[in-house]
Design a protein around this motif. Sequence first.
Motif, short mmCIF file in Angstrom:
data_model
loop_
_atom_site.label_atom_id
_atom_site.label_comp_id
_atom_site.label_asym_id
_atom_site.label_seq_id
_atom_site.Cartn_x
_atom_site.Cartn_y
_atom_site.Cartn_z
N ALA A 95 5.60 -8.11 4.28
CA ALA A 95 5.37 -7.92 5.72
C ALA A 95 4.50 -6.70 5.99
CB ALA A 95 6.71 -7.79 6.45
N THR A 96 4.55 -5.70 5.10
CA THR A 96 3.76 -4.48 5.33
C THR A 96 2.39 -4.56 4.67
OG1 THR A 96 4.81 -3.46 3.40
CG2 THR A 96 5.79 -2.98 5.54
N LEU A 126 12.48 -7.67 10.78
CA LEU A 126 11.62 -8.50 9.92
C LEU A 126 11.68 -9.97 10.32
CD1 LEU A 126 12.34 -7.10 6.35
CD2 LEU A 126 10.10 -7.24 7.42
N ARG A 170 8.73 -11.48 11.84
CA ARG A 170 7.52 -11.57 11.02
C ARG A 170 7.60 -12.72 10.01
NH1 ARG A 170 3.68 -12.23 8.92
NH2 ARG A 170 2.17 -10.92 7.84
#
Length: 399
Positions: free
Chosen positions: A46-47, A73, A76
């Motif tokens: 996710a990052t 999260l 996402r």
Amino acid sequence: MERRRIAAVVVSAGRGERAGVTAEGPKQFRTIGGRAVLARTLEAFATHPGLGDIILVTHPDDLDRVQGCLGALLGRVRVVSGGSSRQASVLKGLEALEASQPEVVLIHDGVRPFVSQEVIDAVVGEVTAKTGAIPAMPVTDTIKRMDDAGRIAETVQRQGLFGAQTPQGFPFRPILEAHRRAAAQSALAFTDDASLFEWLGHPVVLVRGDADNVKLTLAADILAADRKLKGQAMIDVRTGNGYDVHQLVEGDHVTLCGVRIAHDQTLLGHSDADVGLHALTDALLATCGAGDIGTHFPPSDPQWKGAESGIFVRKAVEIVRAKGGRVCNVDITLIAEAPKVGPHRTAMVQRIADMTGLDAERISVKATTNETIGFIGRREGIAAIATASVVYSDTTVSA
Ligand code: MG
């Protein structure tokens, strides 16, 4: 260059029997360093700035656990239900991407939380329209094949042998087709996605994996990961600074950093007016938010009249220690036109060593003039600045 559309499928539908069963559920929901394994894994994707869709394939029984551990999260990640095997779950994840048709898909184990951005980039960098790429590490142990009697049947040449990791990257269409073909033919013995891709004759290249990118398989793996993350808790080093100035009047000595020096002036103050030690006291107190010298030793209090300023430093060190601090080093700069400090420096360091318990090499005393300008240059006063570094323990910050 046009950016390729990259998606990820994180498979986390396993029941993890080998890691044992706890109240937290299967191993992907165990906490390491205060967070669920799966949340850490998903965060790595996710990052990543290059990633589009992220599909999490989970067991239908685990939906509540997923909600519980992913927090923000969840916004996402798209959650889909898995199949009866890892392979069936990957296929479900790939099918969830069919509408958006990414160019590259990364398939990753939910229980590999230490995947780095570098490994993700290395894999993505090698995937082409026809070629897959996987991270792998050379096998370093000597490999034995065992016979039915538990004896060594063969020592396998380890040259050219690699251990496969994930994420494994593929062009989307061909890997989806490969998974569909395998399912249609009930070819279910593949232990990773690359072997399934190879089965259809597609090339797969190896990129350098990462020794930290381990798969948490056993209960002991999870405990080791937890210990590792707790060991990485923030090292709590704090720095404080202090500044002090006292006026010079007619007299016969000054006291600087605990050393009495004959001089034709003296420093005016309630205590012995040792600017060096006053600045140091403030620097130490600053590392734990304990106010300043005036908070603890108000000039209005007659007991500090004429006091030797080493008392203040000792008290500051005591306060720091009571808060779990260990002084690392101190640095004092005296700013004075006169007297000369050089001949007294060793004695000053020794005095400060006595007050703080520090080794001499962790104590710095230096001096400068003010080039004859300003109040210091006109010999109207002496100033000092000090810095202290203190390491505090028993401070655990969740990583
Ligand atoms: Mg002072």
